[in-house]
Write an enzyme that holds these catalytic residues in place. Structure first.
Site, PDB file in Angstrom:
ATOM      1  N   TYR A  48       0.808  -1.236   0.000  1.00 28.38           N
ATOM      2  CA  TYR A  48       0.000   0.000   0.000  1.00 28.38           C
ATOM      3  C   TYR A  48       0.835   1.278   0.000  1.00 28.38           C
ATOM      4  O   TYR A  48       2.030   1.237   0.176  1.00 28.38           O
ATOM      5  CB  TYR A  48      -1.094  -0.013   1.054  1.00 28.38           C
ATOM      6  CG  TYR A  48      -0.746  -0.042   2.535  1.00 28.38           C
ATOM      7  CD1 TYR A  48       0.515   0.256   3.033  1.00 28.38           C
ATOM      8  CD2 TYR A  48      -1.748  -0.351   3.456  1.00 28.38           C
ATOM      9  CE1 TYR A  48       0.770   0.240   4.396  1.00 28.38           C
ATOM     10  CE2 TYR A  48      -1.501  -0.363   4.828  1.00 28.38           C
ATOM     11  CZ  TYR A  48      -0.242  -0.068   5.275  1.00 28.38           C
ATOM     12  OH  TYR A  48       0.000  -0.077   6.616  1.00 28.38           O
ATOM     13  N   GLU A  49       0.159   2.374  -0.275  1.00 26.27           N
ATOM     14  CA  GLU A  49       0.783   3.687  -0.529  1.00 26.27           C
ATOM     15  C   GLU A  49       1.804   3.614  -1.663  1.00 26.27           C
ATOM     16  O   GLU A  49       2.841   4.272  -1.632  1.00 26.27           O
ATOM     17  CB  GLU A  49       1.384   4.281   0.753  1.00 26.27           C
ATOM     18  CG  GLU A  49       0.260   4.619   1.702  1.00 26.27           C
ATOM     19  CD  GLU A  49       0.483   5.813   2.589  1.00 26.27           C
ATOM     20  OE1 GLU A  49       1.321   6.669   2.266  1.00 26.27           O
ATOM     21  OE2 GLU A  49      -0.213   5.878   3.602  1.00 26.27           O
ATOM     22  N   GLY A  50       1.461   2.829  -2.656  1.00 20.40           N
ATOM     23  CA  GLY A  50       2.347   2.636  -3.800  1.00 20.40           C
ATOM     24  C   GLY A  50       3.216   1.419  -3.571  1.00 20.40           C
ATOM     25  O   GLY A  50       3.942   1.358  -2.585  1.00 20.40           O
TER      26      GLY A  50
END
Ligand SMILES: Cc1cc2nc3c(=O)[nH]c(=O)nc-3n(C[C@H](O)[C@H](O)[C@H](O)COP(=O)(O)OP(=O)(O)OC[C@H]3O[C@@H](n4cnc5c(N)ncnc54)[C@H](O)[C@@H]3O)c2cc1C
Ligand SMILES: Cc1cc2nc3c(=O)[nH]c(=O)nc-3n(C[C@H](O)[C@H](O)[C@H](O)COP(=O)(O)OP(=O)(O)OC[C@H]3O[C@@H](n4cnc5c(N)ncnc54)[C@H](O)[C@@H]3O)c2cc1C
Lengths: 387, 260
Positions: A365-367
């Site tokens: 997550y978050e890239g």
């Protein structure tokens, strides 16, 4: 940790000590149950509010504590030693609030940040969709202007704190022809007509955190809830990630530290072949490697925070670096911690199998960590353009 | 409502060791904590304040370092703290301590309720709470696990050996509080930061103006003649065999000893 001088201030140390006590007293006793049953840690967030910690990252003028990035990151790191399902539920509030902090008007800040600072309300960040994960510029949720309102239609997926939060920063396309420059960001409140919640996910790890769909069906949002101008949304999302990724890195550092702590303690007491297993060089070196990884991840994470606090302009590279590095370290250190525990590590009675399951999300997550490497690589291309 | 909570700083008993030669406690280097039962008294006060407003004042009598316990109490939410400390108060037993603390409380205005922990984990006497109530000449109940405000009285739930009793007690009153009452809330960050800098007044001999014969070692009727660890004589027996046989054997033995 250890004998390294990280230059932590007295105030930051107070934050760390407070959360460390909290983690031991309030998180450790319940984390296995929260994980097993997938219970959202609402009580824990409420107590964190009483402790002034929900507003840690919010400036004092909006009722927060006004800690710097370093202080907030240390809070996330410390909480993550005990459970990142809890720490992400805490930190996702800041992720949801960051677009307001970065691009919001003074009025928006007063209206929406104050209840977040007191912990009376919670926040979430809604960008990802079924067909737009890594390629966040490809979102399909639309926002069409109608008088003094925007009408939102579409579905966001896998939104942390979805359904639990009261204030959502939501990204939607206002001008399709402009691609990612046609994306805008809106503040949407929970009880807005046309806004509902869909599927709640059953996950491998961070099971205490809530991951849910946001559904918009002709949802009318006041135009004054747009953050900045039309078309600024994508840039705002990227600026948000620059600030929030060190927080995800801190989750990795804390989680890895927690796993290392468990592994060393266990290796000292577990006896095989008539001696503690830590007396075997093969195992001792493994622990040494784990410890070195934790400290290097910590170093790059703190470097990113200090750069943020110093107001360094171009932070994307170091933010991406610490996010992927610490996430990878957390995955490897928690896997090794299970190994140190042998068969016991595989069992739910011991805390390390959960840590290993939890760690995986940090690479996603978050890239994803591939996308982070892309960001670092692209920065290099730019930096060396004139060479 | 004005509530006073009396707290004592004690060595963290989990971390105390005993000197095997002298049988005395090794106090050096042992961290100090707020007496655990006093935490319950503090939480009871904070909950009353949450509900009815008012002020919570914590008082500790002890050496200058007891100030640390007061700062901790402030970080948990107490509004004010007073340290009662003077070389002349040193060596006080529970009687002299009760007298001295009562003088400090008399200096405060309009106190409605005075709370104590059930007992202190170092001395275990449970005497100071009732002692203070005696010197202040106010009603007192021990082992409170709950309290409600009802007009000019408090409705108190008092734990007994086989259940509980409900009492009405006139204001101002004193209570000692049991562990079952509650769990102390976590400190708040802002209060913790403020507590570090708080000015804590120290009331000594000059401020309290005590009768000399009532304070310190010389004012203490209790005389400790000897401290020793009672010799422990245990007849140990370790059973072996199949668990079911061992349990049968154990029950038989317990019956023989009239334990069962
Ligand atoms: C538990 C959880 C919580 C989440 N919380 C939120 C939230 O609060 N808010 C929010 O907006 N989103 C949230 N997300 C979404 C998250 O940010 C996305 O899952 C993430 O960005 C990856 O997108 P994807 O899952 O669609 O993977 P995809 O983009 O489909 O990627 C699949 C794989 O392909 C790789 N890949 C894709 N493109 C490239 C490329 N160009 N080069 C190399 N490799 C590539 C990826 O690295 C990955 O390994 C959450 C996700 C999860 C699982
Ligand atoms: C799901 C599961 C199913 C199983 N099924 C069976 C089964 O059907 N039958 C059966 O008999 N057993 C079974 N086992 C037991 C399994 O074989 C043992 O768990 C395994 O041999 C490791 O032993 P241990 O767990 O006691 O770890 P330990 O021996 O305590 O090892 C702990 C750690 O110390 C390391 N270590 C130990 N000694 C040394 C050394 N000298 N040098 C370097 N490192 C060392 C280990 O590599 C490990 O990393 C099962 C275990 C599990 C988890």
């Amino acid at each position: 940790m250890g004998n390294i001088n990280w230059g932590i201030t007295e105030e930051q140390q107070e934050i760390v000590d407070l959360i460390d006590d909290f983690g031991k007293e309030r998180i450790v006793p319940v984390r296995a149950e929260l994980d097993e049953k997938g219970i959202f840690p609402a009580d824990i967030l409420k107590e964190l509010a009483q402790m002034d910690l929900m507003g840690l990252y919010i400036p004092e003028e909006y009722g927060g504590f006004g800690a710097d990035h370093m202080g907030f990151t240390l809070a996330i790191e410390t909480m993550s030693k005990y459970c990142i399902g809890v720490s992400v539920s805490f930190a996702a509030n800041a992720l949801g609030a960051d677009p307001i902090l970065i691009g919001g008007s003074d009025e928006q800040k007063k209206k929406f940040l104050s209840p977040l600072a007191s912990g009376e309300k919670w926040a979430a960040f809604g960008l990802t969709e079924a067909n737009a994960g890594s390629d966040a510029g490809g979102i399909q949720t639309t926002a069409v202007k109608k008088g003094d309102k925007y009408v939102l239609n579409g579905t966001k997926q896998w939104i942390t704190n979805g359904g639990e939060a009261d204030i959502y920063t939501v990204f939607a396309v206002t001008n399709k022809a402009k691609g990612s420059r046609g994306v805008s960001c809106f503040i949407v409140e929970k009880d807005t007509p046309g806004f509902s919640f869909g599927k709640k996910e059953d996950k491998l790890g961070i099971r205490a955190s809530c991951t849910r769909e946001l559904v918009f069906e002709d949802c009318e949002v006041p135009a004054e809830n747009m953050i900045g101008r039309e078309g600024m949304g994508f840039l705002l999302a990227m600026k948000t990630f620059d600030v929030s990724r060190p927080g995800i890195a801190a989750q990795g550092v804390g989680l890895a530290q927690g796993a290392l702590d468990e592994a060393v303690k266990y290796a000292k007491v577990r006896k095989q072949f008539g001696k503690p297993i830590i007396a075997n060089q093969g195992l001792l070196w493994m622990l040494a490697e784990m410890s070195t990884k934790v400290e290097t991840a910590r170093a790059i994470t703190y470097a990113a925070c200090r750069s943020l606090d110093a107001g360094v302009k171009n932070i994307s590279k170091v933010s991406a670096m610490c996010k992927y590095y610490a996430g990878d370290v957390a995955m490897s250190v928690t896997t090794d911690a299970v190994q140190v525990f042998g068969g016991y590590g595989f069992m739910k009675e011991y805390p390390v199998e959960k840590m290993m399951r939890d760690a995986k999300i940090l690479q996603i997550y978050e890239g994803t960590n591939q996308i982070q490497r892309d960001i670092v690589g692209n920065s290099l291309v730019k930096e060396y353009a004139s060479v | 409502m004005n509530i006073v909570v009396c707290i004592k700083q004690v060595p963290d008993s989990d971390k105390v060791t005993i000197d095997r030669e002298t049988n005395r406690l090794n106090r050096a280097g042992v961290p100090s904590i707020i007496n655990p039962f006093d935490e319950n008294a503090l939480e009871m006060a904070l909950q009353l304040k949450d509900k009815h407003g008012g002020k919570v004042t914590v008082i500790s009598m002890g050496p200058p370092q007891a100030e640390q316990a007061l700062r901790t109490a402030l970080s948990h939410g107490a509004d004010e703290a007073i340290l009662v400390s003077d070389r002349k108060f040193g060596g006080a037993d529970t009687w002299a301590t009760s007298y001295t603390i009562s003088l400090a409380i008399k200096k405060l205005e309009d106190v409605d309720l005075i709370l104590f922990g059930k007992q202190a984990i170092d001395g275990d006497t449970a005497q100071v709470g009732p002692g203070v109530a005696h010197f202040l000449d106010i009603p007192m109940l021990t082992y409170a696990q709950g309290v409600e405000v009802t007009g000019e009285t408090f409705k108190v739930n008092k734990v007994t050996e086989d259940g509980y009793e409900i009492w009405d007690i006139d204001k101002p009153a004193a209570l000692t509080v049991v562990k079952e009452a509650n769990e102390l809330r976590m400190p708040s960050l802002k209060k913790k930061m403020a507590a570090k800098k708080a000015e804590i007044p120290c009331w000594g001999y000059d401020e309290l103006n005590p009768i000399d014969e009532n304070i310190g070692l010389s004012g203490s009727p209790t005389k400790v003649s000897k401290i020793f660890a009672p010799p422990v004589k245990l007849n140990k027996e370790i059973l072996s065999g199949e668990p079911s046989d061992m349990i049968a054997e154990l029950i038989k033995k317990l019956k023989e000893q009239h334990v069962l």
